[in-house]
Design an enzyme around this catalytic site. Structure first.
Site, PDB file in Angstrom:
ATOM      1  N   GLN A  26      48.529  38.089  38.980  1.00  0.00           N
ATOM      2  CA  GLN A  26      49.941  38.043  39.389  1.00  0.00           C
ATOM      3  C   GLN A  26      50.739  39.255  38.915  1.00  0.00           C
ATOM      4  OE1 GLN A  26      51.173  36.073  41.550  1.00  0.00           O
ATOM      5  NE2 GLN A  26      49.605  34.493  41.659  1.00  0.00           N
ATOM      6  N   GLY A  31      40.047  37.231  42.907  1.00  0.00           N
ATOM      7  CA  GLY A  31      40.460  37.136  41.506  1.00  0.00           C
ATOM      8  C   GLY A  31      39.560  36.201  40.720  1.00  0.00           C
ATOM      9  N   THR A  32      39.184  35.107  41.346  1.00  0.00           N
ATOM     10  CA  THR A  32      38.329  34.118  40.666  1.00  0.00           C
ATOM     11  C   THR A  32      37.000  34.756  40.261  1.00  0.00           C
ATOM     12  OG1 THR A  32      39.344  32.376  41.986  1.00  0.00           O
ATOM     13  CG2 THR A  32      37.243  31.843  40.939  1.00  0.00           C
ATOM     14  N   SER A  68      43.473  40.640  42.430  1.00  0.00           N
ATOM     15  CA  SER A  68      43.067  40.150  43.739  1.00  0.00           C
ATOM     16  C   SER A  68      43.846  40.847  44.849  1.00  0.00           C
ATOM     17  CB  SER A  68      43.359  38.650  43.754  1.00  0.00           C
ATOM     18  OG  SER A  68      42.915  38.083  44.942  1.00  0.00           O
ATOM     19  N   GLY A  69      43.133  41.235  45.919  1.00  0.00           N
ATOM     20  CA  GLY A  69      43.769  41.958  47.013  1.00  0.00           C
ATOM     21  C   GLY A  69      44.854  41.179  47.733  1.00  0.00           C
ATOM     22  N   HIS A  70      44.595  39.858  47.926  1.00  0.00           N
ATOM     23  CA  HIS A  70      45.535  39.125  48.791  1.00  0.00           C
ATOM     24  C   HIS A  70      46.881  38.839  48.130  1.00  0.00           C
ATOM     25  CE1 HIS A  70      45.116  34.780  47.449  1.00  0.00           C
ATOM     26  NE2 HIS A  70      44.044  35.279  46.884  1.00  0.00           N
ATOM     27  N   THR A  99      26.062  44.634  49.180  1.00  0.00           N
ATOM     28  CA  THR A  99      26.600  45.748  49.971  1.00  0.00           C
ATOM     29  C   THR A  99      28.126  45.708  49.954  1.00  0.00           C
ATOM     30  OG1 THR A  99      24.650  45.708  51.359  1.00  0.00           O
ATOM     31  CG2 THR A  99      26.580  46.814  52.275  1.00  0.00           C
ATOM     32  N   CYS A 157      48.988  18.136  44.010  1.00  0.00           N
ATOM     33  CA  CYS A 157      48.889  16.862  44.716  1.00  0.00           C
ATOM     34  C   CYS A 157      47.431  16.631  45.101  1.00  0.00           C
ATOM     35  CB  CYS A 157      49.775  16.916  45.942  1.00  0.00           C
ATOM     36  SG  CYS A 157      49.796  15.433  46.887  1.00  0.00           S
ATOM     37  N   ASN A 165      51.204  32.389  37.175  1.00  0.00           N
ATOM     38  CA  ASN A 165      51.398  32.248  38.620  1.00  0.00           C
ATOM     39  C   ASN A 165      52.503  31.260  38.981  1.00  0.00           C
ATOM     40  OD1 ASN A 165      48.947  30.988  37.382  1.00  0.00           O
ATOM     41  ND2 ASN A 165      49.132  29.639  39.153  1.00  0.00           N
TER      42      ASN A 165
HETATM   43  N1  PLP Z   1      44.494  34.053  38.595  1.00  0.00           N
HETATM   44  C1  PLP Z   1      45.780  33.842  38.920  1.00  0.00           C
HETATM   45  C2  PLP Z   1      46.829  34.023  37.885  1.00  0.00           C
HETATM   46  C3  PLP Z   1      46.128  33.482  40.233  1.00  0.00           C
HETATM   47  O1  PLP Z   1      47.395  33.280  40.548  1.00  0.00           O
HETATM   48  C4  PLP Z   1      45.090  33.329  41.182  1.00  0.00           C
HETATM   49  C5  PLP Z   1      45.400  32.891  42.556  1.00  0.00           C
HETATM   50  O2  PLP Z   1      46.423  32.302  42.813  1.00  0.00           O
HETATM   51  C6  PLP Z   1      43.768  33.565  40.788  1.00  0.00           C
HETATM   52  C7  PLP Z   1      43.502  33.916  39.491  1.00  0.00           C
HETATM   53  C8  PLP Z   1      42.634  33.442  41.769  1.00  0.00           C
HETATM   54  O3  PLP Z   1      42.641  34.512  42.664  1.00  0.00           O
HETATM   55  P1  PLP Z   1      41.807  34.406  44.047  1.00  0.00           P
HETATM   56  O4  PLP Z   1      42.555  33.472  44.914  1.00  0.00           O
HETATM   57  O5  PLP Z   1      41.799  35.792  44.585  1.00  0.00           O
HETATM   58  O6  PLP Z   1      40.467  33.924  43.682  1.00  0.00           O
END
Ligand code: PLP
Length: 393
Positions: free
Chosen positions: A178, A71-72, A198-200, A236, A324, A150
């Site tokens: 999210q 996602g980042t 994001s996949g995870h 790739t 934290c 999130n």
């Molecule tokens: N954007 C939001 C709203 C998220 O909650 C997150 C991850 O928690 C991200 C971006 C970043 O995603 P990634 O961990 O796949 O880089």
């Protein structure tokens, strides 16, 4: 020990069906999709199918899907890839509650001469769209506003925001990390130029993500290299993960209804049950416009981290609203932006459910958490008295 995992906004368990479809791509099906020989061809075909499944989940066309690593990366690629196309414009609009993937990048760009307007939110975590209208100027290069938060699960009116932004001819990106897989999304219906996810977060593995880029959107790649992803991301392709994400998106589409019924029911039961059992508990965020799986609660006069550790000892995985970091227990920027009082922001806990949770999980939390809060409040009676007394002054 029983495990109750309610931290799905942090990451999700890989679905067994996803793991299963990925396996052959680690041994038999190892070709490079760009290769001319049959080994390339056999993986090329599956990656095309995966792209279609991903596109279907969000109502996009397969050619509008760019695979990324997370996602980042999608957020960075969208923002930086847009700014590069509008070198004369030096203003960005975002919000005070974005994930660090957008927030920290905006702060970084600010140091490099961009003006960034961070829109505020009210106590419920809602935006004021008049503030957005007023912030847009001829110098605005991009608006980037998240779909769903999130920490609180609060969703923003992306459809309406898209109309406002597009009526001024400005590119619009939304961080959908999210939202995707939890609420129905249709790129044909909403005016968004780019959406990252994001996949995870959708039961695929970590290390794969997507940037949706609407056809015709001006975009420059972050990773410059080969011709992969139609020149929009060199490197790739991560075929096993792309195949896994395709399966995860197919499953997510099937489970959307369950997410909005059974998962929502369990979340509401948890929220209601904790509010009834634990005095001085607040819900953070707009309860009406919220993801079905998320609840952020503040338990006054206790530390979120202490709650988390005691929950973890009992096999319950949740997360807290304070970052934290570097030894400081600063409450999260999201709760601060919402104006949540210090005493409440410190004791905030986020529960984020998934289709793998059961009602027994909820009952277990309802049984275990109230005595934890009572115990923590009992061992800090002076602090509680102090906070109560000082709030009366
Ligand atoms: N954007 C939001 C709203 C998220 O909650 C997150 C991850 O928690 C991200 C971006 C970043 O995603 P990634 O961990 O796949 O880089």
């Amino acid at each position: 020990m029983r495990t109750v995992y309610v931290d799905n906004n942090a990451t999700t368990q890989v679905a067994p069906e996803v793991f299963e479809v990925m396996k052959p791509f680690f041994h038999d099906l190892y070709g490079n999709p760009s290769s001319m020989h049959f080994k390339g061809g056999e993986v090329q075909k599956t990656s095309v199918e995966a792209r279609e499944k991903v596109a279907d989940l969000i109502g996009a066309s397969p050619d509008e899907i760019v695979f990324t690593s997370c996602g980042t990366e999608g957020d960075n690629a969208a923002i930086r890839g847009t700014l590069e196309n509008y070198p004369g414009k030096r203003h960005i609009i975002s919000t005070r509650v974005e994930h660090p993937a957008v927030w920290t990048l905006c702060k970084y760009l600010e140091k490099r001469g961009y003006r960034v307007t961070m829109l505020s939110v009210d106590r419920e975590g809602r935006l004021d769209l008049d503030e957005l209208r007023a912030a847009i100027s001829d110098n605005t290069a991009l608006v980037s506003i998240m779909y769903a938060n999130n920490e609180t699960g609060v969703t923003f009116p992306i459809e309406e925001i898209g109309q406002i932004v597009k009526s001024r001819g400005i590119p619009f990106h939304t961080d959908g990390v999210q939202a995707v897989g939890k609420i129905p999304l249709d790129m044909k219906r909403i005016t968004v130029d780019m959406l990252s996810f994001s996949g995870h977060k959708v039961h695929a593995p970590k290390g794969i993500g997507v940037l949706y880029i609407r056809r015709g959107t001006k975009f420059s790649p972050l990773l410059i290299g080969g011709h992969q992803e139609k020149g929009r991301r060199g490197g790739t392709e991560n075929i096993p993960y792309i195949v896994g994400l395709g399966k995860a998106c197919q499953l997510a589409a099937r489970h959307l209804e369950e997410e909005n019924n059974r998962v929502r029911f369990m979340r509401d039961k948890l929220e209601q049950g904790l509010l009834e059992r634990i005095p001085d508990t607040l819900v953070n965020g707009d309860r009406e416009h919220r993801l079905p799986n998320t609840v952020s609660l503040s338990f006054e006069y206790v530390e979120g981290e202490s709650i988390l550790l005691l929950l973890s000892n009992l096999g319950i995985c949740a997360s807290s609203g304070s970052a934290c970091t570097s030894g400081s227990l600063e409450p999260s920027h999201v709760l601060r932006a919402m104006g949540i009082p210090f005493t409440a922001a410190h004791g905030s806990i986020r529960f984020s459910l998934s289709i793998y949770n059961t009602e027994e999980d909820i009952d277990y939390i309802l049984e275990q958490l109230p005595p934890i809060i009572e115990k923590l409040r009992d061992i800090s009676p002076f602090w509680r008295d102090y906070i109560k007394a000082s709030s009366k002054q």
